[in-house]
Write a protein that holds these residues in place. Structure first.
Motif, short mmCIF file in Angstrom:
data_model
loop_
_atom_site.label_atom_id
_atom_site.label_comp_id
_atom_site.label_asym_id
_atom_site.label_seq_id
_atom_site.Cartn_x
_atom_site.Cartn_y
_atom_site.Cartn_z
N MET A 1 0.84 -1.19 0.00
CA MET A 1 0.00 0.00 0.00
C MET A 1 0.88 1.25 0.00
N CYS A 2 0.53 2.19 -0.87
CA CYS A 2 1.29 3.43 -1.01
C CYS A 2 2.75 3.11 -1.32
N GLY A 3 2.95 2.24 -2.30
CA GLY A 3 4.27 1.69 -2.58
C GLY A 3 5.19 2.55 -3.41
N ALA A 4 4.71 3.70 -3.90
CA ALA A 4 5.54 4.64 -4.66
C ALA A 4 6.23 3.94 -5.83
N LYS A 5 7.58 4.02 -5.88
CA LYS A 5 8.30 3.43 -7.02
C LYS A 5 8.25 1.91 -7.03
N GLY A 6 7.99 1.32 -5.89
CA GLY A 6 7.83 -0.13 -5.87
C GLY A 6 9.08 -0.91 -5.54
N PHE A 7 9.93 -0.39 -4.65
CA PHE A 7 11.13 -1.12 -4.27
C PHE A 7 10.78 -2.47 -3.65
N LEU A 8 9.83 -2.46 -2.71
CA LEU A 8 9.44 -3.71 -2.06
C LEU A 8 8.80 -4.67 -3.05
N ALA A 9 7.92 -4.16 -3.89
CA ALA A 9 7.25 -5.01 -4.88
C ALA A 9 8.26 -5.64 -5.84
N MET A 10 9.24 -4.87 -6.27
CA MET A 10 10.25 -5.39 -7.18
C MET A 10 11.11 -6.46 -6.49
N LEU A 11 11.50 -6.21 -5.24
CA LEU A 11 12.28 -7.20 -4.52
C LEU A 11 11.52 -8.51 -4.37
N LEU A 12 10.27 -8.42 -3.96
CA LEU A 12 9.48 -9.63 -3.77
C LEU A 12 9.30 -10.38 -5.08
N SER A 13 9.07 -9.64 -6.16
CA SER A 13 8.91 -10.26 -7.47
C SER A 13 10.12 -11.12 -7.83
N PHE A 14 11.32 -10.56 -7.66
CA PHE A 14 12.52 -11.27 -8.08
C PHE A 14 13.07 -12.21 -7.01
N LEU A 15 12.63 -12.05 -5.76
CA LEU A 15 13.00 -13.03 -4.75
C LEU A 15 12.44 -14.41 -5.09
N ALA A 16 11.35 -14.41 -5.86
CA ALA A 16 10.73 -15.67 -6.23
C ALA A 16 11.63 -16.49 -7.16
N VAL A 17 12.55 -15.83 -7.87
CA VAL A 17 13.50 -16.57 -8.70
C VAL A 17 14.41 -17.40 -7.80
N ARG A 18 14.77 -16.82 -6.67
CA ARG A 18 15.64 -17.49 -5.69
C ARG A 18 14.85 -18.47 -4.83
N ARG A 19 13.56 -18.15 -4.60
CA ARG A 19 12.70 -18.99 -3.75
C ARG A 19 11.46 -19.40 -4.56
N PRO A 20 11.53 -20.49 -5.30
CA PRO A 20 10.41 -20.91 -6.15
C PRO A 20 9.10 -21.10 -5.40
N ALA A 21 9.16 -21.39 -4.09
CA ALA A 21 7.92 -21.56 -3.32
C ALA A 21 7.10 -20.29 -3.31
N LEU A 22 7.77 -19.15 -3.32
CA LEU A 22 7.04 -17.88 -3.37
C LEU A 22 6.28 -17.75 -4.69
N ARG A 23 6.95 -18.12 -5.78
CA ARG A 23 6.30 -18.03 -7.09
C ARG A 23 5.11 -18.98 -7.17
N ALA A 24 5.21 -20.13 -6.51
CA ALA A 24 4.14 -21.11 -6.59
C ALA A 24 2.91 -20.68 -5.80
N ARG A 25 3.11 -19.88 -4.74
CA ARG A 25 2.00 -19.58 -3.84
C ARG A 25 1.51 -18.14 -3.89
N ILE A 26 2.31 -17.23 -4.43
CA ILE A 26 1.87 -15.84 -4.53
C ILE A 26 1.33 -15.60 -5.94
N ARG A 27 0.04 -15.35 -6.01
CA ARG A 27 -0.62 -15.21 -7.30
C ARG A 27 -0.13 -13.97 -8.03
N ARG A 28 0.00 -12.88 -7.32
CA ARG A 28 0.55 -11.66 -7.90
C ARG A 28 0.88 -10.68 -6.78
N VAL A 29 1.68 -9.69 -7.14
CA VAL A 29 2.02 -8.60 -6.23
C VAL A 29 1.30 -7.35 -6.72
N VAL A 30 0.61 -6.68 -5.81
CA VAL A 30 -0.10 -5.44 -6.15
C VAL A 30 0.68 -4.26 -5.60
#
Length: 391
Positions: free
Chosen positions: A117-146
């Motif tokens: 919420m109120c994420g501005a440029k999206g530093f947290l959203a970008m980190l979480l998105s690409f953390l899933a490359v390192r942690r496939p379980a995140l990609r399997a269970r997180i439908r999307r990042v808003v």
């Protein structure tokens, strides 16, 4: 050769890619004061093992070094993101919300939608998105990042690049940007609920909400949204920022389960009821109800449906002692440097949030240029609740 040169990304003048703040953060983040924080009580509350935060920091460093800097470091189009003045601070402050998300998702079944919420440029959203490359379980269970943000004129080209990667099978999570999303609007709550409900082709997901440095009333609204959404929220992490405006008299946060009643009261036809007592059958000029009794009844009803903070009383400056010598003192501003007042603000937010709500103060001395308010700027409220059947 000429075509390849023409297609090459434009390099930013001045600093080399190795001098950009993202590259420097690769070495700085593992030595951050953040890691001197006593995480043991908070990790116990999350149900996460010792070393959980250090593992998240290691994954963030991997994203910076192996993905962002290698692929986009030095490109002019990425300078505003990878070489932002606040880059290291943004990385440090994203670590704990990422730790909460990772603990909430864990090895449990089901899917999640994470909304910053109120994420501005999206530093947290970008980190979480690409953390899933390192942690496939995140990609399997997180439908999307808003990424929900009120401003609609921010350059989100880095988010577009992340979504291209997600569409091409890179392994990261897609990011959905909600431009012009005002969290104070009821439509924001409805949109979050709809995001969790999905389109009917998959079972409902649970929400994980994050908010870093939400200023003034945004923090209390964040807690209210968590209350209104109820069991749909699996976890949240909130870092309150500056205090509410000095002219705010009282702060209301809707309690859990009262959203429908409040909405019905607000939707009642105004012309069919008395504006003073709310009863039908007469207008205000003909009302005979006792004003004092009505005020007491309204206060009781407000306390039943809302958490109430008398902000004017809590933040009122102390009056000088009678007969005190010396010139008159200036009225004390209710600003961000008032540690005691900020502590009361955080305590109110914690009490208004669904239980169990925990608190942690991160050790980030100097991350904001020092000052007496450094510790309070890095206070997080967080909660992770077990999976429950969706209504």
């Amino acid at each position: 050769m000429g075509d390849a040169a023409a297609a090459a990304p434009e390099r930013a003048p001045g600093q080399t890619a190795a001098e950009w703040r993202a590259a420097r953060a690769v070495a700085q983040l593992p030595r951050s004061d953040l890691l001197a924080t006593d995480f043991a009580p908070a990790l116990a509350a999350l149900g996460a093992p010792a070393g959980h935060v250090e593992a998240v920091v290691g994954d963030v460093v991997w994203v910076l070094r192996e993905v962002w800097c290698k692929r986009w470091g030095g490109e002019r189009a990425w300078r505003g993101f990878l070489n932002a003045n606040s880059f290291l601070k943004e990385m440090e402050e994203s670590v704990w919300p990422l730790a909460v998300v990772a603990a909430a998702v864990g090895e449990a079944d089901g899917e999640y939608v994470v909304a910053d919420m109120c994420g501005a440029k999206g530093f947290l959203a970008m980190l979480l998105s690409f953390l899933a490359v390192r942690r496939p379980a995140l990609r399997a269970r997180i439908r999307r990042v808003v990424l929900a943000e009120k401003q609609d004129d921010i350059c989100w080209q880095h988010v577009a690049a992340a979504n291209l990667d997600a569409a091409s099978g890179y392994g990261n999570i897609p990011i959905e940007v909600w431009k012009g999303c005002n969290v104070h609007d009821e439509g924001c709550v409805e949109r979050l609920a709809a995001a969790a409900a999905g389109d009917g082709t998959a079972p409902p997901a649970r929400l994980i909400l994050t908010g870093i440095h939400l200023c003034r009333r945004l923090s209390s609204r964040f807690v209210e949204i968590v209350n209104v959404l109820g069991p749909a929220v699996a976890a949240f992490a909130l870092a309150p920022c500056c205090l509410p405006c000095p002219n705010t008299r009282e702060i209301l946060v809707r309690r859990e389960g009262e959203a429908g009643e409040a909405a019905r009261a607000e939707a009642a036809p105004v012309g069919a009821r008395c504006h003073r007592c709310g009863a039908a059958g007469h207008v205000r000029k003909d009302c005979t109800a006792d004003k004092a009794l009505l005020a007491a009844q309204r206060a009781a009803e407000k306390a039943r449906t809302h958490h109430v903070l008398d902000w004017a009383g809590a933040a009122r400056p102390a009056e000088p002692a009678a007969g005190a010598a010396g010139p008159p003192q200036k009225k004390r501003r209710r600003n961000v440097d008032d540690g005691a007042l900020f502590a009361r603000w955080v305590a109110f937010l914690r009490d208004a949030a669904p239980a169990p709500c925990h608190e942690i103060a991160l050790n980030l001395k100097g991350a904001h240029g020092g000052g007496a308010d450094t510790a309070r700027r890095t206070t997080f409220l967080f909660s992770v609740t077990p999976a429950v059947p969706m209504p």
